[in-house]
Design a protein around this motif. Sequence first.
Motif, mmCIF file in Angstrom:
data_model
loop_
_atom_site.group_PDB
_atom_site.id
_atom_site.type_symbol
_atom_site.label_atom_id
_atom_site.label_comp_id
_atom_site.label_asym_id
_atom_site.label_seq_id
_atom_site.Cartn_x
_atom_site.Cartn_y
_atom_site.Cartn_z
ATOM 1 N N GLN A 132 0.820 -1.204 0.000
ATOM 2 C CA GLN A 132 0.000 0.000 0.000
ATOM 3 C C GLN A 132 0.856 1.256 0.000
ATOM 4 O O GLN A 132 0.533 2.257 -0.662
ATOM 5 N N PHE A 133 1.985 1.214 0.733
ATOM 6 C CA PHE A 133 2.884 2.367 0.759
ATOM 7 C C PHE A 133 3.440 2.655 -0.631
ATOM 8 O O PHE A 133 3.526 3.811 -1.068
ATOM 9 N N LYS A 134 3.817 1.614 -1.365
ATOM 10 C CA LYS A 134 4.349 1.813 -2.709
ATOM 11 C C LYS A 134 3.290 2.382 -3.646
ATOM 12 O O LYS A 134 3.584 3.241 -4.482
ATOM 13 N N LEU A 135 2.041 1.894 -3.506
ATOM 14 C CA LEU A 135 0.967 2.432 -4.333
ATOM 15 C C LEU A 135 0.711 3.902 -4.026
ATOM 16 O O LEU A 135 0.548 4.727 -4.929
ATOM 17 N N ASP A 136 0.663 4.235 -2.716
ATOM 18 C CA ASP A 136 0.435 5.632 -2.326
ATOM 19 C C ASP A 136 1.576 6.531 -2.791
ATOM 20 O O ASP A 136 1.358 7.673 -3.223
ATOM 21 N N ARG A 137 2.816 6.013 -2.683
ATOM 22 C CA ARG A 137 3.958 6.821 -3.103
ATOM 23 C C ARG A 137 3.933 7.073 -4.603
ATOM 24 O O ARG A 137 4.194 8.192 -5.072
ATOM 25 N N ALA A 138 3.599 6.028 -5.365
ATOM 26 C CA ALA A 138 3.523 6.196 -6.817
ATOM 27 C C ALA A 138 2.428 7.184 -7.200
ATOM 28 O O ALA A 138 2.613 8.015 -8.106
ATOM 29 N N ALA A 139 1.277 7.110 -6.514
ATOM 30 C CA ALA A 139 0.191 8.047 -6.803
ATOM 31 C C ALA A 139 0.594 9.478 -6.453
ATOM 32 O O ALA A 139 0.283 10.428 -7.181
ATOM 33 N N ALA A 140 1.307 9.661 -5.322
ATOM 34 C CA ALA A 140 1.736 10.996 -4.922
ATOM 35 C C ALA A 140 2.733 11.572 -5.917
ATOM 36 O O ALA A 140 2.684 12.764 -6.260
ATOM 37 N N ILE A 141 3.656 10.732 -6.389
ATOM 38 C CA ILE A 141 4.637 11.203 -7.375
ATOM 39 C C ILE A 141 3.938 11.610 -8.673
ATOM 40 O O ILE A 141 4.277 12.616 -9.305
ATOM 41 N N ALA A 142 2.940 10.812 -9.088
ATOM 42 C CA ALA A 142 2.212 11.135 -10.312
ATOM 43 C C ALA A 142 1.460 12.446 -10.166
ATOM 44 O O ALA A 142 1.446 13.285 -11.086
ATOM 45 N N ARG A 143 0.844 12.666 -8.980
ATOM 46 C CA ARG A 143 0.123 13.931 -8.769
ATOM 47 C C ARG A 143 1.087 15.118 -8.774
ATOM 48 O O ARG A 143 0.797 16.173 -9.338
ATOM 49 N N ALA A 144 2.233 14.938 -8.106
ATOM 50 C CA ALA A 144 3.208 16.027 -8.056
ATOM 51 C C ALA A 144 3.742 16.346 -9.442
ATOM 52 O O ALA A 144 3.941 17.519 -9.796
ATOM 53 N N ALA A 145 3.975 15.319 -10.255
ATOM 54 C CA ALA A 145 4.468 15.550 -11.608
ATOM 55 C C ALA A 145 3.437 16.273 -12.459
ATOM 56 O O ALA A 145 3.769 17.187 -13.235
ATOM 57 N N ALA A 146 2.167 15.867 -12.321
ATOM 58 C CA ALA A 146 1.107 16.531 -13.079
ATOM 59 C C ALA A 146 0.949 17.986 -12.662
ATOM 60 O O ALA A 146 0.755 18.878 -13.491
ATOM 61 N N GLU A 147 1.053 18.250 -11.354
ATOM 62 C CA GLU A 147 0.938 19.622 -10.855
ATOM 63 C C GLU A 147 2.104 20.481 -11.344
ATOM 64 O O GLU A 147 1.925 21.636 -11.744
ATOM 65 N N ALA A 148 3.311 19.888 -11.328
ATOM 66 C CA ALA A 148 4.473 20.643 -11.785
ATOM 67 C C ALA A 148 4.379 20.958 -13.277
ATOM 68 O O ALA A 148 4.738 22.052 -13.722
ATOM 69 N N GLU A 149 3.875 19.975 -14.063
ATOM 70 C CA GLU A 149 3.734 20.210 -15.499
ATOM 71 C C GLU A 149 2.698 21.287 -15.783
ATOM 72 O O GLU A 149 2.893 22.158 -16.645
ATOM 73 N N ALA A 150 1.576 21.250 -15.022
ATOM 74 C CA ALA A 150 0.536 22.262 -15.221
ATOM 75 C C ALA A 150 1.037 23.649 -14.811
ATOM 76 O O ALA A 150 0.764 24.653 -15.473
ATOM 77 N N ALA A 151 1.804 23.708 -13.717
ATOM 78 C CA ALA A 151 2.331 25.000 -13.258
ATOM 79 C C ALA A 151 3.327 25.563 -14.256
ATOM 80 O O ALA A 151 3.376 26.776 -14.499
ATOM 81 N N PHE A 152 4.154 24.707 -14.841
ATOM 82 C CA PHE A 152 5.137 25.167 -15.824
ATOM 83 C C PHE A 152 4.447 25.724 -17.061
ATOM 84 O O PHE A 152 4.869 26.749 -17.628
ATOM 85 N N ALA A 153 3.335 25.058 -17.469
ATOM 86 C CA ALA A 153 2.607 25.517 -18.646
ATOM 87 C C ALA A 153 1.941 26.863 -18.385
ATOM 88 O O ALA A 153 1.815 27.696 -19.291
ATOM 89 N N GLU A 154 1.513 27.101 -17.130
ATOM 90 C CA GLU A 154 0.834 28.347 -16.783
ATOM 91 C C GLU A 154 1.809 29.431 -16.322
ATOM 92 O O GLU A 154 1.411 30.553 -16.031
ATOM 93 N N GLY A 155 3.081 29.087 -16.198
ATOM 94 C CA GLY A 155 4.085 30.058 -15.799
ATOM 95 C C GLY A 155 4.045 30.413 -14.325
ATOM 96 O O GLY A 155 4.470 31.500 -13.918
ATOM 97 N N ARG A 156 3.580 29.520 -13.506
ATOM 98 C CA ARG A 156 3.551 29.762 -12.065
ATOM 99 C C ARG A 156 4.359 28.689 -11.336
ATOM 100 O O ARG A 156 4.756 27.689 -11.908
ATOM 101 N N GLU A 157 4.614 28.914 -10.034
ATOM 102 C CA GLU A 157 5.398 27.969 -9.227
ATOM 103 C C GLU A 157 4.479 26.923 -8.616
ATOM 104 O O GLU A 157 3.433 27.263 -8.037
ATOM 105 N N ALA A 158 4.863 25.664 -8.754
ATOM 106 C CA ALA A 158 4.032 24.576 -8.230
ATOM 107 C C ALA A 158 4.158 24.484 -6.717
ATOM 108 O O ALA A 158 5.253 24.609 -6.159
#
Length: 383
Positions: A132-158
């Motif tokens: 369960q820890f590995k699943l949660d960690r993978a999901a958190a990394i995916a969310r963080a990556a998506a947020e960082a990509e969206a912030a970069f596209a909008e020109g703001r800091e994630a």
Amino acid sequence: MSLIGPSRHQGSQKAGARRAENNRIYAHPLPLAFHAPDSASALSRLFSLFGVSSTRLDNPHCEGIFDPYTRSVWVVSEKDSTILWRRGFFGKGDLSRSEPSWLARQINARKAAGKYMTSEEIREKRRAERRQFKLDRAAAIARAAAEAEAAFAEGREAAPTGPTLPEAPPDDSDEDSDGEEEEPLENVEHLQLTLQEAWFLVWNLDCLTVLDSQTNQPMTLQQIWRAFQDVHSIPPPQSPTDPQALRFDNPFLIHYAAYHYYRALGWVVKGGIKFCVDFLLYKRGPVFHHAEFAVVVIPVYEDPADQESSPFNLPNSETFSWTWLSTVNRVNSQVQKTLILTYVTIPARSRISPELVSSPACLAHYSVRDVVLRRFIPARMRD
């Protein structure tokens, strides 16, 4: 004052107490146990005057039922099962991984959740938590990556994000149920002995009586010897003169020769199908350490003509490929086990009379040789 020291000290104390308890419970390596008498007793002093030892031999005289369909012997008595497991780690629980612990697990399930757990339950709980820890960690990394990509596209800091874990369910184990008493648990588990283990206990130690599953009567040594071989013949031989009935390449004889070889040298021998091998070798037993060696039994015909006429399709009797060998070796190297190829030479029918197979004396004509294989891992073997 360091806060780490006391906890480590307490942990070492608990580990030491657990080792001492295991040494007490599993003190006898075989079902036959020698008990020293009280040196202060009058009888002991009398024996010592004449130079005679008064040490007592304890033979448990266990009982098992031969089951030809599963090619095993069932020990249904809880007392006998405990003795055979604790004195040499013979057999396994049919509802457990190794030690017959089904009843203890069911009792623990009725108690307060999480307070009383067997070692198997603790292991499964930890594995589930790690998954369960590995699943949660993978999901958190995916969310963080998506947020960082969206912030970069909008020109703001994630903004930093982390995994959102669900809350633990409330503990309602102390709440009263409907007030009805639970039915007492019946132990439906039995200890299952392989044919090799059963024959070792019958022939070498004389501490196991095997009952016929049809008549429930004790089987003679000769009947057991024949029955353990006949279960490997399809269809079973109709008479002792049947060609299948008297063969040196019977799978029971080959695997027993390897089993006896390692048991006689003091190893605890257990099944190794989990790791794609025939046997696992323990120095003292599964309770103390993991198995250090994994054994693959390789039959070798002294006379190639016997292999051509054999009704048995023996595993590993043909020349194996390097791909197969590398695969098995890699599997066992990953779990810190050394692979052993155990060559069992089958006596030639042209040299020895087939009639000898009707007696356990034929085992003296088998030879066992072992070859140790180790997989070279550069990152681990520098020192």
